[in-house]
Design a protein around this motif. Structure first.
Motif, PDB file in Angstrom:
ATOM      1  N   VAL A 132       6.030   4.720  19.890  1.00  0.00           N
ATOM      2  CA  VAL A 132       5.224   4.487  18.696  1.00  0.00           C
ATOM      3  C   VAL A 132       4.074   5.482  18.619  1.00  0.00           C
ATOM      4  CG1 VAL A 132       3.647   2.859  17.560  1.00  0.00           C
ATOM      5  CG2 VAL A 132       5.799   2.039  18.500  1.00  0.00           C
ATOM      6  N   ILE A 133       3.334   5.615  19.706  1.00  0.00           N
ATOM      7  CA  ILE A 133       2.121   6.443  19.634  1.00  0.00           C
ATOM      8  C   ILE A 133       2.327   7.881  20.080  1.00  0.00           C
ATOM      9  CG2 ILE A 133       0.566   4.487  19.899  1.00  0.00           C
ATOM     10  CD1 ILE A 133       0.149   5.349  22.815  1.00  0.00           C
ATOM     11  N   GLY A 134       3.454   8.160  20.739  1.00  0.00           N
ATOM     12  CA  GLY A 134       3.689   9.520  21.227  1.00  0.00           C
ATOM     13  C   GLY A 134       2.630   9.904  22.242  1.00  0.00           C
ATOM     14  N   ALA A 135       2.187  11.146  22.196  1.00  0.00           N
ATOM     15  CA  ALA A 135       1.174  11.619  23.145  1.00  0.00           C
ATOM     16  C   ALA A 135      -0.229  11.305  22.655  1.00  0.00           C
ATOM     17  CB  ALA A 135       1.338  13.126  23.341  1.00  0.00           C
TER      18      ALA A 135
ATOM     19  N   GLN B 269      -3.806  13.265  17.837  1.00  0.00           N
ATOM     20  CA  GLN B 269      -3.053  14.295  18.533  1.00  0.00           C
ATOM     21  C   GLN B 269      -1.627  14.395  18.000  1.00  0.00           C
ATOM     22  OE1 GLN B 269      -3.930  12.116  21.851  1.00  0.00           O
ATOM     23  NE2 GLN B 269      -6.017  12.872  22.000  1.00  0.00           N
ATOM     24  N   VAL B 270      -1.241  13.433  17.184  1.00  0.00           N
ATOM     25  CA  VAL B 270       0.077  13.414  16.558  1.00  0.00           C
ATOM     26  C   VAL B 270      -0.157  13.294  15.049  1.00  0.00           C
ATOM     27  CG1 VAL B 270       2.236  12.112  16.329  1.00  0.00           C
ATOM     28  CG2 VAL B 270       1.166  12.333  18.569  1.00  0.00           C
ATOM     29  N   PRO B 271       0.538  14.064  14.236  1.00  0.00           N
ATOM     30  CA  PRO B 271       0.331  14.005  12.784  1.00  0.00           C
ATOM     31  C   PRO B 271       0.567  12.599  12.219  1.00  0.00           C
ATOM     32  CG  PRO B 271       1.713  15.872  13.364  1.00  0.00           C
ATOM     33  CD  PRO B 271       1.532  15.071  14.610  1.00  0.00           C
ATOM     34  N   PHE B 272      -0.176  12.267  11.183  1.00  0.00           N
ATOM     35  CA  PHE B 272      -0.114  10.959  10.538  1.00  0.00           C
ATOM     36  C   PHE B 272       1.323  10.573  10.171  1.00  0.00           C
ATOM     37  CE2 PHE B 272      -0.100   8.357   6.706  1.00  0.00           C
ATOM     38  CZ  PHE B 272      -0.928   7.304   7.077  1.00  0.00           C
ATOM     39  N   ALA B 273       2.033  11.443   9.491  1.00  0.00           N
ATOM     40  CA  ALA B 273       3.402  11.141   9.038  1.00  0.00           C
ATOM     41  C   ALA B 273       4.321  10.859  10.219  1.00  0.00           C
ATOM     42  CB  ALA B 273       3.956  12.295   8.207  1.00  0.00           C
TER      43      ALA B 273
END
Length: 186
Positions: A60-63, A9-13
């Motif tokens: 770290v992981i965001g959403a 759900q969050v881009p790799f970069a």
């Protein structure tokens, strides 16, 4: 169900950048707390470590609650930590920045109260370290340094040290000479 577990759900970069930034923040915070914070952890230290990991988790992981997102964060943490550790092994300046230097706390039997206070050491910790080295008192210590890993490294004064193997060999040789002289005279 399977798709949601692995769909990022969050881009790799962004995930990698978030992890590196949080790693750097935690490294700076731990470094700022000093060497004492890295030595023997007490129960309050564990509470802080557990809560700290929970506090920065979302940073770290965001959403992203996917397994893939967690794996990216975990792998990034391990890779960054390995890179920092290896860089510290290869570069003395880098090691000094990230790990610090030894701090002298005892010189010629005298405790540096300022250093002890800055490090948050207690007198009974110094006394215990002295006893572990077979010393009787801080006055028996030639030098004592607190290393970046939180260990107190002590060197006893020469007259406070126990006999070592070479001392025993030297005494045995001396006793043999005395015995020979006594036998020659007697």
């Amino acid at each position: 169900m399977w798709h949601e577990m692995f769909a990022q759900q969050v881009p790799f970069a962004e995930k990698v950048i978030r992890t590196v930034l949080v790693y750097a923040l935690i490294a700076v915070l731990l470094r700022a707390t000093g060497k004492r914070g890295l030595s023997g952890l007490n129960s309050l230290d564990f509470v802080v470590m557990f809560l700290l990991s929970n506090v920065v988790q979302n940073a770290v992981i965001g959403a992203d609650n996917s397994i893939t997102g967690g794996a990216i964060g975990a792998v990034t943490l391990v890779v960054v930590n390995t890179a920092v550790t290896r860089a510290a092994l290869r570069n003395e300046v880098f090691a000094r920045i990230f790990e610090g230097n030894d701090t002298p706390v005892i010189r010629s039997g005298r405790v540096d109260q300022g250093a002890v206070r800055r490090l948050g050491l207690r007198r009974h910790e110094l006394d215990r370290a002295v006893r572990l080295q077979n010393g009787e008192d801080v006055r028996d210590i030639e030098s004592g340094d607190f290393d970046p890993d939180g260990h107190l490294i002590l060197t006893l004064k020469k007259d406070a040290r126990d006999a070592n193997h070479s001392d025993v060999v030297r005494i045995e040789a001396r006793l043999e000479r005395i015995e020979r002289l006594l036998l020659e005279r007697g």
